[in-house]
Design a protein around this motif. Structure first.
Motif, PDB file in Angstrom:
ATOM      1  N   THR A  49       0.822  -1.203   0.000  1.00 19.72           N
ATOM      2  CA  THR A  49       0.000   0.000   0.000  1.00 19.72           C
ATOM      3  C   THR A  49       0.855   1.252   0.000  1.00 19.72           C
ATOM      4  OG1 THR A  49      -1.744  -1.165   1.185  1.00 19.72           O
ATOM      5  CG2 THR A  49      -1.831   1.228   1.236  1.00 19.72           C
ATOM      6  N   TRP A  50       1.918   1.231   0.817  1.00 18.05           N
ATOM      7  CA  TRP A  50       2.817   2.378   0.938  1.00 18.05           C
ATOM      8  C   TRP A  50       4.205   1.999   0.452  1.00 18.05           C
ATOM      9  CZ3 TRP A  50       0.199   6.573   1.580  1.00 18.05           C
ATOM     10  CH2 TRP A  50      -1.019   6.529   2.263  1.00 18.05           C
ATOM     11  N   PRO A  51       4.975   2.959  -0.074  1.00 23.27           N
ATOM     12  CA  PRO A  51       6.318   2.660  -0.563  1.00 23.27           C
ATOM     13  C   PRO A  51       7.255   2.234   0.569  1.00 23.27           C
ATOM     14  CG  PRO A  51       5.633   4.883  -1.219  1.00 23.27           C
ATOM     15  CD  PRO A  51       4.593   4.352  -0.296  1.00 23.27           C
ATOM     16  N   THR A  52       8.122   1.294   0.249  1.00 26.41           N
ATOM     17  CA  THR A  52       9.174   0.898   1.190  1.00 26.41           C
ATOM     18  C   THR A  52      10.330   1.890   1.073  1.00 26.41           C
ATOM     19  OG1 THR A  52      10.352  -0.444  -0.430  1.00 26.41           O
ATOM     20  CG2 THR A  52       8.588  -1.545   0.854  1.00 26.41           C
ATOM     21  N   MET A  84       3.425   4.615  -6.910  1.00 30.71           N
ATOM     22  CA  MET A  84       4.243   5.807  -6.682  1.00 30.71           C
ATOM     23  C   MET A  84       4.232   6.607  -7.972  1.00 30.71           C
ATOM     24  SD  MET A  84       7.530   5.168  -4.200  1.00 30.71           S
ATOM     25  CE  MET A  84       8.552   4.480  -5.456  1.00 30.71           C
ATOM     26  N   GLY A 119       4.954  11.359  -5.161  1.00 28.07           N
ATOM     27  CA  GLY A 119       4.113  10.833  -4.102  1.00 28.07           C
ATOM     28  C   GLY A 119       4.040   9.328  -4.154  1.00 28.07           C
ATOM     29  N   GLY A 120       3.298   8.778  -3.212  1.00 23.69           N
ATOM     30  CA  GLY A 120       3.130   7.339  -3.183  1.00 23.69           C
ATOM     31  C   GLY A 120       2.056   6.933  -2.202  1.00 23.69           C
ATOM     32  N   GLY A 121       1.414   5.834  -2.515  1.00 25.32           N
ATOM     33  CA  GLY A 121       0.359   5.291  -1.670  1.00 25.32           C
ATOM     34  C   GLY A 121      -0.661   4.559  -2.509  1.00 25.32           C
ATOM     35  N   ARG A 122      -1.448   3.721  -1.837  1.00 26.63           N
ATOM     36  CA  ARG A 122      -2.496   2.961  -2.517  1.00 26.63           C
ATOM     37  C   ARG A 122      -1.936   2.083  -3.637  1.00 26.63           C
ATOM     38  NH1 ARG A 122      -7.628   6.807  -3.069  1.00 26.63           N
ATOM     39  NH2 ARG A 122      -8.306   4.928  -4.127  1.00 26.63           N
ATOM     40  N   GLU A 172      11.992   1.375  -2.250  1.00 32.05           N
ATOM     41  CA  GLU A 172      11.224   1.915  -3.381  1.00 32.05           C
ATOM     42  C   GLU A 172      11.357   3.435  -3.444  1.00 32.05           C
ATOM     43  OE1 GLU A 172       7.695  -1.429  -3.799  1.00 32.05           O
ATOM     44  OE2 GLU A 172       7.513   0.107  -2.242  1.00 32.05           O
ATOM     45  N   LEU A 173      11.312   4.077  -2.279  1.00 28.05           N
ATOM     46  CA  LEU A 173      11.493   5.526  -2.248  1.00 28.05           C
ATOM     47  C   LEU A 173      12.876   5.926  -2.744  1.00 28.05           C
ATOM     48  CD1 LEU A 173       9.790   6.345   1.164  1.00 28.05           C
ATOM     49  CD2 LEU A 173       8.994   7.052  -1.106  1.00 28.05           C
TER      50      LEU A 173
END
Length: 83
Positions: free
Chosen positions: A13-16, A48, A42-45, A19-20
């Motif tokens: 669901t959220w970036p690690t 990203m 951004g990122g989420g759901r 990943e960021l």
């Protein structure tokens, strides 16, 4: 000038943190390539994204392809352009 948005899936669901870091490496490479100004990220759901305001869409597309292949190999992404 055009706005370019790039969106890609992430594992959860959220970036690690990894990943960021990879996304930030892509945006840093694009900034260094001089394609334009980063206008957001951004990122989420499960996704990203990042966006740039660019002067040359063709050059930006080539730079994005190169940066994604280098820093996020194998990740399929969507690219959207708006004038």
């Amino acid at each position: 000038m055009a706005s370019v948005w790039v969106t890609f899936p992430i594992a959860g669901t959220w970036p690690t943190p990894a990943e960021l870091a990879a996304r930030n490496a892509v945006t840093d490479a694009l900034t260094l390539a001089g394609i334009g100004s980063c206008t957001g990220a951004g990122g989420g759901r499960g996704e990203m994204d990042f966006s740039f305001r660019v002067t040359d869409e063709k050059t930006a597309r080539a730079a994005i392809t190169s940066a994604m292949q280098e820093h996020m190999p194998g990740i399929e992404y969507r690219l959207r352009v708006s004038e």
